[in-house]
Motif scaffolding. Structure first.
Motif, PDB file in Angstrom:
ATOM      1  N   PHE A  35       0.820  -1.207   0.000  1.00  0.00           N
ATOM      2  CA  PHE A  35       0.000   0.000   0.000  1.00  0.00           C
ATOM      3  C   PHE A  35       0.860   1.266   0.000  1.00  0.00           C
ATOM      4  O   PHE A  35       0.368   2.346  -0.332  1.00  0.00           O
ATOM      5  N   TRP A  36       2.135   1.111   0.339  1.00  0.00           N
ATOM      6  CA  TRP A  36       3.071   2.228   0.160  1.00  0.00           C
ATOM      7  C   TRP A  36       3.096   2.654  -1.303  1.00  0.00           C
ATOM      8  O   TRP A  36       3.191   3.851  -1.605  1.00  0.00           O
ATOM      9  N   GLN A  37       3.021   1.688  -2.229  1.00  0.00           N
ATOM     10  CA  GLN A  37       3.073   1.998  -3.659  1.00  0.00           C
ATOM     11  C   GLN A  37       1.895   2.869  -4.095  1.00  0.00           C
ATOM     12  O   GLN A  37       2.060   3.808  -4.887  1.00  0.00           O
ATOM     13  N   LEU A  38       0.714   2.561  -3.578  1.00  0.00           N
ATOM     14  CA  LEU A  38      -0.457   3.374  -3.942  1.00  0.00           C
ATOM     15  C   LEU A  38      -0.360   4.769  -3.341  1.00  0.00           C
ATOM     16  O   LEU A  38      -0.753   5.752  -3.973  1.00  0.00           O
ATOM     17  N   GLY A  39       0.149   4.863  -2.114  1.00  0.00           N
ATOM     18  CA  GLY A  39       0.374   6.181  -1.537  1.00  0.00           C
ATOM     19  C   GLY A  39       1.382   6.966  -2.358  1.00  0.00           C
ATOM     20  O   GLY A  39       1.199   8.167  -2.617  1.00  0.00           O
ATOM     21  N   THR A  48      -3.250  -3.049 -10.431  1.00  0.00           N
ATOM     22  CA  THR A  48      -4.644  -3.016 -10.879  1.00  0.00           C
ATOM     23  C   THR A  48      -5.334  -1.746 -10.414  1.00  0.00           C
ATOM     24  O   THR A  48      -5.976  -1.031 -11.194  1.00  0.00           O
ATOM     25  N   ALA A  49      -5.216  -1.434  -9.125  1.00  0.00           N
ATOM     26  CA  ALA A  49      -5.873  -0.251  -8.578  1.00  0.00           C
ATOM     27  C   ALA A  49      -5.318   1.032  -9.188  1.00  0.00           C
ATOM     28  O   ALA A  49      -6.070   1.980  -9.464  1.00  0.00           O
ATOM     29  N   ALA A  50      -3.996   1.059  -9.424  1.00  0.00           N
ATOM     30  CA  ALA A  50      -3.387   2.259  -9.992  1.00  0.00           C
ATOM     31  C   ALA A  50      -3.843   2.486 -11.429  1.00  0.00           C
ATOM     32  O   ALA A  50      -4.206   3.609 -11.803  1.00  0.00           O
ATOM     33  N   VAL A  51      -3.842   1.430 -12.235  1.00  0.00           N
ATOM     34  CA  VAL A  51      -4.246   1.561 -13.637  1.00  0.00           C
ATOM     35  C   VAL A  51      -5.713   1.950 -13.739  1.00  0.00           C
ATOM     36  O   VAL A  51      -6.105   2.727 -14.617  1.00  0.00           O
ATOM     37  N   LEU A  52      -6.540   1.441 -12.836  1.00  0.00           N
ATOM     38  CA  LEU A  52      -7.962   1.778 -12.839  1.00  0.00           C
ATOM     39  C   LEU A  52      -8.238   3.143 -12.199  1.00  0.00           C
ATOM     40  O   LEU A  52      -9.386   3.600 -12.213  1.00  0.00           O
ATOM     41  N   ASP A  53      -7.198   3.761 -11.635  1.00  0.00           N
ATOM     42  CA  ASP A  53      -7.324   5.057 -10.970  1.00  0.00           C
ATOM     43  C   ASP A  53      -8.334   4.995  -9.823  1.00  0.00           C
ATOM     44  O   ASP A  53      -9.157   5.900  -9.636  1.00  0.00           O
ATOM     45  N   ARG A  54      -8.223   3.913  -9.032  1.00  0.00           N
ATOM     46  CA  ARG A  54      -9.111   3.728  -7.879  1.00  0.00           C
ATOM     47  C   ARG A  54      -8.294   3.340  -6.647  1.00  0.00           C
ATOM     48  O   ARG A  54      -8.618   2.404  -5.925  1.00  0.00           O
ATOM     49  N   THR A  55      -7.211   4.068  -6.440  1.00  0.00           N
ATOM     50  CA  THR A  55      -6.304   3.736  -5.347  1.00  0.00           C
ATOM     51  C   THR A  55      -6.947   3.963  -3.982  1.00  0.00           C
ATOM     52  O   THR A  55      -6.796   3.153  -3.071  1.00  0.00           O
ATOM     53  N   HIS A  56      -7.659   5.079  -3.830  1.00  0.00           N
ATOM     54  CA  HIS A  56      -8.308   5.372  -2.541  1.00  0.00           C
ATOM     55  C   HIS A  56      -9.356   4.306  -2.213  1.00  0.00           C
ATOM     56  O   HIS A  56      -9.499   3.892  -1.060  1.00  0.00           O
ATOM     57  N   GLU A  57     -10.072   3.866  -3.228  1.00  0.00           N
ATOM     58  CA  GLU A  57     -11.087   2.829  -3.014  1.00  0.00           C
ATOM     59  C   GLU A  57     -10.443   1.525  -2.568  1.00  0.00           C
ATOM     60  O   GLU A  57     -10.970   0.825  -1.690  1.00  0.00           O
ATOM     61  N   ALA A  58      -9.300   1.174  -3.163  1.00  0.00           N
ATOM     62  CA  ALA A  58      -8.604  -0.052  -2.788  1.00  0.00           C
ATOM     63  C   ALA A  58      -8.155  -0.007  -1.334  1.00  0.00           C
ATOM     64  O   ALA A  58      -8.305  -0.983  -0.584  1.00  0.00           O
ATOM     65  N   ALA A 112      -9.448   1.861   1.116  1.00  0.00           N
ATOM     66  CA  ALA A 112     -10.628   1.838   1.990  1.00  0.00           C
ATOM     67  C   ALA A 112     -11.217   0.435   2.093  1.00  0.00           C
ATOM     68  O   ALA A 112     -11.620  -0.004   3.183  1.00  0.00           O
ATOM     69  N   LEU A 113     -11.248  -0.282   0.971  1.00  0.00           N
ATOM     70  CA  LEU A 113     -11.801  -1.630   0.952  1.00  0.00           C
ATOM     71  C   LEU A 113     -10.996  -2.562   1.839  1.00  0.00           C
ATOM     72  O   LEU A 113     -11.559  -3.295   2.676  1.00  0.00           O
ATOM     73  N   PHE A 114      -9.667  -2.537   1.699  1.00  0.00           N
ATOM     74  CA  PHE A 114      -8.884  -3.494   2.470  1.00  0.00           C
ATOM     75  C   PHE A 114      -8.770  -3.082   3.935  1.00  0.00           C
ATOM     76  O   PHE A 114      -8.679  -3.951   4.814  1.00  0.00           O
ATOM     77  N   LYS A 115      -8.805  -1.791   4.207  1.00  0.00           N
ATOM     78  CA  LYS A 115      -8.846  -1.364   5.607  1.00  0.00           C
ATOM     79  C   LYS A 115     -10.118  -1.864   6.277  1.00  0.00           C
ATOM     80  O   LYS A 115     -10.102  -2.285   7.444  1.00  0.00           O
ATOM     81  N   LEU A 156      -1.972  -0.294   7.522  1.00  0.00           N
ATOM     82  CA  LEU A 156      -2.192  -0.064   6.092  1.00  0.00           C
ATOM     83  C   LEU A 156      -2.196   1.432   5.789  1.00  0.00           C
ATOM     84  O   LEU A 156      -1.614   1.887   4.798  1.00  0.00           O
ATOM     85  N   GLN A 157      -2.860   2.199   6.657  1.00  0.00           N
ATOM     86  CA  GLN A 157      -2.906   3.645   6.470  1.00  0.00           C
ATOM     87  C   GLN A 157      -1.517   4.260   6.622  1.00  0.00           C
ATOM     88  O   GLN A 157      -1.146   5.177   5.871  1.00  0.00           O
ATOM     89  N   GLU A 158      -0.732   3.760   7.579  1.00  0.00           N
ATOM     90  CA  GLU A 158       0.626   4.266   7.763  1.00  0.00           C
ATOM     91  C   GLU A 158       1.484   3.999   6.532  1.00  0.00           C
ATOM     92  O   GLU A 158       2.293   4.849   6.128  1.00  0.00           O
ATOM     93  N   ALA A 159       1.328   2.807   5.945  1.00  0.00           N
ATOM     94  CA  ALA A 159       2.073   2.489   4.728  1.00  0.00           C
ATOM     95  C   ALA A 159       1.702   3.462   3.617  1.00  0.00           C
ATOM     96  O   ALA A 159       2.573   3.986   2.904  1.00  0.00           O
ATOM     97  N   TRP A 160       0.414   3.697   3.446  1.00  0.00           N
ATOM     98  CA  TRP A 160      -0.071   4.659   2.440  1.00  0.00           C
ATOM     99  C   TRP A 160       0.490   6.056   2.709  1.00  0.00           C
ATOM    100  O   TRP A 160       0.990   6.722   1.788  1.00  0.00           O
ATOM    101  N   ASP A 161       0.413   6.517   3.960  1.00  0.00           N
ATOM    102  CA  ASP A 161       0.847   7.867   4.300  1.00  0.00           C
ATOM    103  C   ASP A 161       2.341   8.056   4.039  1.00  0.00           C
ATOM    104  O   ASP A 161       2.767   9.126   3.564  1.00  0.00           O
ATOM    105  N   LEU A 162       3.138   7.028   4.353  1.00  0.00           N
ATOM    106  CA  LEU A 162       4.570   7.095   4.074  1.00  0.00           C
ATOM    107  C   LEU A 162       4.800   7.203   2.569  1.00  0.00           C
ATOM    108  O   LEU A 162       5.625   8.004   2.100  1.00  0.00           O
ATOM    109  N   GLY A 163       4.069   6.408   1.791  1.00  0.00           N
ATOM    110  CA  GLY A 163       4.170   6.485   0.342  1.00  0.00           C
ATOM    111  C   GLY A 163       3.751   7.842  -0.191  1.00  0.00           C
ATOM    112  O   GLY A 163       4.348   8.371  -1.132  1.00  0.00           O
ATOM    113  N   LEU A 164       2.726   8.416   0.422  1.00  0.00           N
ATOM    114  CA  LEU A 164       2.244   9.739   0.008  1.00  0.00           C
ATOM    115  C   LEU A 164       3.358  10.779   0.137  1.00  0.00           C
ATOM    116  O   LEU A 164       3.604  11.567  -0.787  1.00  0.00           O
TER     117      LEU A 164
END
Length: 281
Positions: free
Chosen positions: A18-22, A52-62, A64-67, A263-271
């Motif tokens: 999830f760092w990658q999506l962030g 998949t989520a990045a190409v579909l441009d639905r990273t935030h949805e991915a 939220a779903l897994f969280k 998961l959120q921390e991984a995203w935030d670090l990636g952000l």
């Protein structure tokens, strides 16, 4: 002016991915819109879901779903299911991953993979060893090499006869077939069991290369490699290829499916890392 990234590689790493999506979203906020540039994505293991989520441009949805799924999962080991009245698997990871993909993917999504090619790396078994022993041996060799050499691109399993097998998103006829392909690339028994691709038994493609740059060979343009682990050694310097890694260790284990905060921390670090990367270009 820096050349655009036509290709991107999503390394494996389980929940760390999830760092990658962030990073993807942080780069966009910093003025580097990878979604507008990329025409090929190579991926392996959990990186397949991120691609998949990045190409579909639905990273935030991915995220939220897994969280949400992780928040409803009480633990990573369901010991109560060892008893005679078991209500499900002892290890919930495979079922959760499958359910997440089924909920996320829609039939109309498949059209996107005609515009952006997405490749998934799997590993076949060596001719001389299959089944449970082949899986256990391959994963053990990979783990030992990772512990001793800490390579970005492992080599030992390929020398022992494990071979790459590549599947493509655009070849899938429906979301169910797509889901099975992603799961095949992520097969790490017993946590994520049952990998098959077109009747052939396969293992996690990370056994071949957890940052599968081989998938982008022959692709024109610049390639961005999104790692999910912080390495002590210098990152490779390769023409037309840029490696990026987390600025610090991602604070979640790859098989932690019960930690929405992680998961959120991984995203935030990636952000943050994505925004800094964009600013440096």
């Amino acid at each position: 002016m820096e050349r655009p990234f036509r290709n991107v590689i999503f390394a494996g790493g389980g929940s760390r991915c999830f760092w990658q999506l962030g990073f993807w979203e942080g780069a966009r906020a910093g003025g580097l819109d990878l979604g507008a540039q990329v025409r090929f994505a190579g991926s392996v293991s959990a990186g397949c879901a991120m691609a998949t989520a990045a190409v579909l441009d639905r990273t935030h949805e991915a995220l939220a779903l897994f969280k949400d799924l992780a928040g409803r999962n009480p633990a990573n080991v369901h010991w109560r299911n060892l008893g005679p009245f078991r209500a499900g698997p002892v290890l919930p990871h495979g079922r959760m991953y499958r359910n997440a993909l089924r909920e996320f993917l829609k039939p109309d999504d498949l059209a996107a993979f005609q515009r952006v090619s997405v490749a998934f790396l799997m590993s076949t078994y060596p001719r001389w060893l299959g089944g449970f022993l082949g899986a256990a041996f391959g994963l053990s060799v990979y783990s030992v090499e990772k512990k001793l050499r800490k390579p970005i691109h492992p080599r030992w399993t390929a020398r022992l006869g494990y071979r790459p097998l590549v599947g493509f998103a655009h070849e899938c006829r429906d979301p169910d077939e797509f889901t099975e392909l992603v799961l095949a690339s992520s097969c790490v028994p017993p946590v994520l069991p049952g990998g098959r691709h077109r009747a052939q038994r396969v293992l996690d493609g990370g056994l071949i290369d957890n940052a599968p740059v081989l998938l982008a060979e022959g692709q024109p343009g610049e390639t961005l490699v999104l790692l999910t682990r912080r390495y002590e050694r210098p990152l490779p310097v390769v023409a037309a290829r840029t490696y990026v890694q987390p600025s610090r260790a991602i604070p979640i284990d790859k098989f932690d499916y019960a930690n929405p905060a992680g998961l959120q921390e991984a995203w935030d670090l990636g952000l943050d890392d994505g925004a800094h990367f964009a600013a440096s270009r």
